[in-house]
Design a protein around this motif. Structure first.
Motif, PDB file in Angstrom:
ATOM      1  N   LEU A   1       9.215  -5.585  -1.230  1.00  0.00           N
ATOM      2  CA  LEU A   1       9.028  -5.835   0.344  1.00  0.00           C
ATOM      3  C   LEU A   1       7.896  -6.873   0.230  1.00  0.00           C
ATOM      4  O   LEU A   1       7.821  -8.152   1.012  1.00  0.00           O
ATOM      5  CB  LEU A   1       9.022  -4.817   1.103  1.00  0.00           C
ATOM      6  CG  LEU A   1      10.344  -4.175   1.448  1.00  0.00           C
ATOM      7  CD1 LEU A   1      10.240  -3.060   2.412  1.00  0.00           C
ATOM      8  CD2 LEU A   1      11.432  -5.112   1.979  1.00  0.00           C
ATOM      9  N   ALA A   2       6.796  -6.663  -0.213  1.00  0.00           N
ATOM     10  CA  ALA A   2       5.441  -7.273  -0.237  1.00  0.00           C
ATOM     11  C   ALA A   2       5.779  -8.509  -0.875  1.00  0.00           C
ATOM     12  O   ALA A   2       5.270  -9.722  -0.634  1.00  0.00           O
ATOM     13  CB  ALA A   2       4.401  -6.429  -0.726  1.00  0.00           C
ATOM     14  N   PHE A   3       6.407  -8.520  -1.973  1.00  0.00           N
ATOM     15  CA  PHE A   3       6.540  -9.800  -2.941  1.00  0.00           C
ATOM     16  C   PHE A   3       7.305 -10.528  -2.399  1.00  0.00           C
ATOM     17  O   PHE A   3       7.090 -11.996  -2.375  1.00  0.00           O
ATOM     18  CB  PHE A   3       7.105  -9.176  -4.122  1.00  0.00           C
ATOM     19  CG  PHE A   3       7.457 -10.607  -5.132  1.00  0.00           C
ATOM     20  CD1 PHE A   3       6.471 -11.089  -6.034  1.00  0.00           C
ATOM     21  CD2 PHE A   3       8.794 -10.854  -5.148  1.00  0.00           C
ATOM     22  CE1 PHE A   3       6.689 -12.102  -6.778  1.00  0.00           C
ATOM     23  CE2 PHE A   3       9.151 -11.802  -6.146  1.00  0.00           C
ATOM     24  CZ  PHE A   3       8.044 -12.389  -6.970  1.00  0.00           C
ATOM     25  N   TYR A   4       8.267 -10.292  -1.560  1.00  0.00           N
ATOM     26  CA  TYR A   4       9.248 -11.107  -0.781  1.00  0.00           C
ATOM     27  C   TYR A   4       8.593 -11.712   0.399  1.00  0.00           C
ATOM     28  O   TYR A   4       9.019 -12.718   0.821  1.00  0.00           O
ATOM     29  CB  TYR A   4      10.555 -10.562  -0.556  1.00  0.00           C
ATOM     30  CG  TYR A   4      11.362 -10.067  -1.701  1.00  0.00           C
ATOM     31  CD1 TYR A   4      11.484 -10.762  -2.994  1.00  0.00           C
ATOM     32  CD2 TYR A   4      11.830  -8.936  -1.520  1.00  0.00           C
ATOM     33  CE1 TYR A   4      12.418 -10.134  -3.791  1.00  0.00           C
ATOM     34  CE2 TYR A   4      12.833  -8.250  -2.727  1.00  0.00           C
ATOM     35  CZ  TYR A   4      12.682  -9.117  -3.892  1.00  0.00           C
ATOM     36  OH  TYR A   4      13.476  -8.680  -5.081  1.00  0.00           O
ATOM     37  N   GLY A   5       7.554 -11.290   0.739  1.00  0.00           N
ATOM     38  CA  GLY A   5       6.709 -11.541   2.148  1.00  0.00           C
ATOM     39  C   GLY A   5       7.173 -10.889   3.417  1.00  0.00           C
ATOM     40  O   GLY A   5       7.298 -11.409   4.335  1.00  0.00           O
ATOM     41  N   TYR A   6       7.667  -9.964   3.262  1.00  0.00           N
ATOM     42  CA  TYR A   6       8.206  -8.996   4.526  1.00  0.00           C
ATOM     43  C   TYR A   6       7.016  -8.827   5.281  1.00  0.00           C
ATOM     44  O   TYR A   6       6.061  -8.110   4.977  1.00  0.00           O
ATOM     45  CB  TYR A   6       8.777  -7.806   3.982  1.00  0.00           C
ATOM     46  CG  TYR A   6       9.332  -6.801   5.095  1.00  0.00           C
ATOM     47  CD1 TYR A   6      10.563  -7.086   6.005  1.00  0.00           C
ATOM     48  CD2 TYR A   6       8.450  -5.688   5.664  1.00  0.00           C
ATOM     49  CE1 TYR A   6      10.889  -6.448   6.862  1.00  0.00           C
ATOM     50  CE2 TYR A   6       8.923  -4.995   6.454  1.00  0.00           C
ATOM     51  CZ  TYR A   6      10.103  -5.294   7.273  1.00  0.00           C
ATOM     52  OH  TYR A   6      10.586  -4.422   8.368  1.00  0.00           O
TER      53      TYR A   6
ATOM     54  N   GLY B   1      11.112   4.419  -7.338  1.00  0.00           N
ATOM     55  CA  GLY B   1      12.092   3.769  -6.469  1.00  0.00           C
ATOM     56  C   GLY B   1      11.589   3.299  -5.141  1.00  0.00           C
ATOM     57  O   GLY B   1      11.758   2.322  -4.498  1.00  0.00           O
ATOM     58  N   SER B   2      10.861   4.389  -4.490  1.00  0.00           N
ATOM     59  CA  SER B   2      10.195   4.195  -3.340  1.00  0.00           C
ATOM     60  C   SER B   2       9.166   3.158  -3.398  1.00  0.00           C
ATOM     61  O   SER B   2       8.807   2.263  -2.701  1.00  0.00           O
ATOM     62  CB  SER B   2       9.649   5.524  -2.704  1.00  0.00           C
ATOM     63  OG  SER B   2      10.444   6.340  -3.021  1.00  0.00           O
ATOM     64  N   ALA B   3       8.193   3.250  -4.522  1.00  0.00           N
ATOM     65  CA  ALA B   3       7.213   2.202  -4.667  1.00  0.00           C
ATOM     66  C   ALA B   3       7.594   0.924  -4.897  1.00  0.00           C
ATOM     67  O   ALA B   3       7.224  -0.048  -4.329  1.00  0.00           O
ATOM     68  CB  ALA B   3       6.248   2.703  -5.900  1.00  0.00           C
ATOM     69  N   MET B   4       9.018   0.771  -5.648  1.00  0.00           N
ATOM     70  CA  MET B   4       9.340  -0.503  -5.989  1.00  0.00           C
ATOM     71  C   MET B   4       9.868  -1.124  -4.782  1.00  0.00           C
ATOM     72  O   MET B   4       9.652  -2.580  -4.569  1.00  0.00           O
ATOM     73  CB  MET B   4      10.608  -0.537  -7.098  1.00  0.00           C
ATOM     74  CG  MET B   4      10.033  -0.216  -8.407  1.00  0.00           C
ATOM     75  SD  MET B   4      11.256  -0.066  -9.603  1.00  0.00           S
ATOM     76  CE  MET B   4      12.194  -1.779  -9.237  1.00  0.00           C
TER      77      MET B   4
ATOM     78  N   THR C   1       0.734  -1.105   0.039  1.00  0.00           N
ATOM     79  CA  THR C   1      -0.011  -0.079   0.139  1.00  0.00           C
ATOM     80  C   THR C   1       0.801   1.200   0.026  1.00  0.00           C
ATOM     81  O   THR C   1       0.596   2.100  -0.640  1.00  0.00           O
ATOM     82  CB  THR C   1      -0.997  -0.014   1.302  1.00  0.00           C
ATOM     83  OG1 THR C   1      -1.719  -1.144   1.062  1.00  0.00           O
ATOM     84  CG2 THR C   1      -2.020   1.177   1.086  1.00  0.00           C
ATOM     85  N   VAL C   2       2.064   1.128   0.801  1.00  0.00           N
ATOM     86  CA  VAL C   2       2.962   2.392   0.726  1.00  0.00           C
ATOM     87  C   VAL C   2       3.444   2.608  -0.376  1.00  0.00           C
ATOM     88  O   VAL C   2       3.571   3.710  -0.838  1.00  0.00           O
ATOM     89  CB  VAL C   2       3.871   1.991   2.016  1.00  0.00           C
ATOM     90  CG1 VAL C   2       4.893   3.333   1.876  1.00  0.00           C
ATOM     91  CG2 VAL C   2       3.396   2.082   3.323  1.00  0.00           C
ATOM     92  N   GLY C   3       4.003   1.502  -1.223  1.00  0.00           N
ATOM     93  CA  GLY C   3       4.399   1.727  -2.547  1.00  0.00           C
ATOM     94  C   GLY C   3       3.609   2.282  -3.436  1.00  0.00           C
ATOM     95  O   GLY C   3       3.841   3.208  -4.323  1.00  0.00           O
ATOM     96  N   SER C   4       2.069   1.548  -3.429  1.00  0.00           N
ATOM     97  CA  SER C   4       1.310   2.472  -4.396  1.00  0.00           C
ATOM     98  C   SER C   4       0.907   3.803  -4.028  1.00  0.00           C
ATOM     99  O   SER C   4       0.876   4.462  -5.181  1.00  0.00           O
ATOM    100  CB  SER C   4       0.059   1.358  -4.364  1.00  0.00           C
ATOM    101  OG  SER C   4       0.140   0.112  -4.702  1.00  0.00           O
TER     102      SER C   4
END
Length: 445
Positions: free
Chosen positions: A382-387, A374-377, A42-45
């Motif tokens: 992080l979400a993709f890796y399961g952080y 860069g910030s969004a990625m 959500t933060v990235g978006s």
């Protein structure tokens, strides 16, 4: 020749700007995920969506500044008028309301939009000011070198004192600590903007009032092929920088397993950048802005690549490589901004109209797109890796290392490829300036 005193005064404006810019780059993702408790995807978006507003506000602010006529000039007055509002919004953006998740999310979105609007309103005129202090291509590099030395001093203050101040002022409450820390930085930043206003002059002034509609101004700037190249360079470069900087805390805490050394790691990179900025002017005189810029991007990319293969137990080696990355990358920053002034001259030679504010705001918009991407990625990855805050698996750790090292290296290589089409060397800039002077003399007869 521009005096050292005026160059220092101009540089202080970027010290103030970097109290926000570097805090956003280094700590805002972490603040939103681990202090406010927002979902990283959500933060990235949110970071990316807010940049859609900049697509409108950046050129509007550039055009407004170009049209401004006061006894202080076109760009300096905004440093005076907006210094206090800038400080206030900075504090509000790092204030955590005591509400449910949706309330916190809405407040984060609203305050972040307000922060970026205020940053645009003061930073676009400040950036354009650097293009009208002098017309000398060599002095432009010197002015921008001073600017980025003081920008890195601002970054050094942020990296060295933010987390200690958060701990000291918050007394165990990190949310309160961030708020009070930004209060301190906001007040100091306000004073620095006022010093910048008082210590600089606008020497390059338009020959006549600007009557061209905004759409026509934007079309004129976009026809400038060298401007388009700098726009593309800016978005690619800043995507890599922000991706690496946004993940720095995570990399040190969860890959190197040294959470107590986050401040040291970030500070070492800032020290490298500070020293690098000091070398930009003399090396550019010797090698030329274009050639030096390409060499620096290749070096920065190589440093990132080496970083990936350093064993996690070699802490001092990782620290040294991060210093080298900061040194090489930030040495290129004054060169990029000096080229923006050159591109403005080139555009005036093509069209007969000087559009300093709109040209700078156009390139700055693409810088902000890179910041947003860069910030969004960083959030998306992080979400993709399961952080999950405080709990990191080996898969997450490996993903952070890959994103921190390899992806920024690829961005630097891509910048080098794009720079093949940038051709405004010293000779072409001087030819453009001679064409401008001839046109102005012809108009007066």
């Amino acid at each position: 020749m521009i005096s050292v005193k005026e160059k220092v005064a101009y540089g202080l404006g970027d010290t103030a700007s970097n109290f926000i810019f570097q805090t956003v780059m280094l700590f805002l993702t972490y603040y939103y995920t681990d202090i406010v408790g927002l979902n990283p995807a959500t933060v990235g978006s949110m970071f990316l969506l807010v940049r859609l507003i900049d697509a409108v506000t950046d050129p509007l602010m550039g055009s407004l500044a170009d049209r401004t006529r006061t006894r202080w000039g076109s760009y300096r007055p905004y440093l005076l008028w907006l210094a206090l509002p800038f400080a206030i919004i900075s504090v509000l953006a790092f204030t955590t309301p005591d509400t449910d998740y949706q309330g916190k999310l809405m407040y984060a979105v609203t305050s972040y939009i307000a922060l970026m609007l205020m940053y645009t309103a003061i930073n676009i005129p400040y950036s354009a000011l650097g293009g009208v202090i002098t017309s000398d291509p060599d002095e432009r590099v010197s002015v921008q070198s001073y600017r980025f030395i003081f920008a890195m001093i601002g970054g050094l203050i942020v990296s060295s004192f933010t987390l200690p101040l958060v701990g000291y002022l918050g007394e165990g409450d990190d949310a309160k600590g961030y708020q009070l820390t930004m209060l301190v930085m906001g007040v100091v930043g306000m004073c620095l903007f006022l010093l910048c206003f008082a210590g600089t002059q606008e020497r390059l002034k338009p020959e006549k009032p600007l009557s061209m509609p905004l759409i026509a101004q934007l079309k004129s700037v976009w026809r400038n092929d060298q401007c388009r190249i700098l726009c593309l360079v800016s978005v690619v470069l800043l995507t890599g920088i922000l991706l690496r900087n946004s993940l720095t805390i995570y990399y040190v805490k969860y890959v190197l397993n040294r959470p107590e050394d986050v401040t040291l790691f970030v500070t070492i990179g800032m020290v490298g950048g500070l020293i690098g900025c000091a070398f930009a002017h003399p090396l550019a005189k010797r090698l030329g802005k274009i050639r030096l810029y390409i060499l620096l991007q290749l070096g920065a990319g190589a440093a990132c690549l080496v970083n990936f293969f350093i064993p996690v137990n070699l802490w001092l080696v990782a620290l040294a490589v991060h210093f080298v990355w900061g040194f090489l990358l930030q040495m290129s920053s004054p060169l990029l901004w000096a080229k923006m002034a050159d591109v403005t001259d080139y555009g005036e030679a093509q069209t007969g109209v000087r559009l300093t504010g709109v040209t700078f705001s156009t390139i700055v918009f693409f810088i902000k797109v890179g910041v947003a991407l860069g910030s969004a990625m960083s959030g998306w990855l992080l979400a993709f890796y399961g952080y999950e805050a405080g709990s990191v698996t080996e898969q997450v750790s490996n993903g952070i290392a890959f994103s921190f090292c390899i992806l920024p290296a690829l961005m630097s290589v891509l910048v080098v490829i794009i720079m093949r089409w940038y051709t405004l060397d010293t000779q072409r800039v001087e030819a453009a300036q001679q064409q401008i002077q001839a046109a102005r003399l012809s108009a007066t007869h």
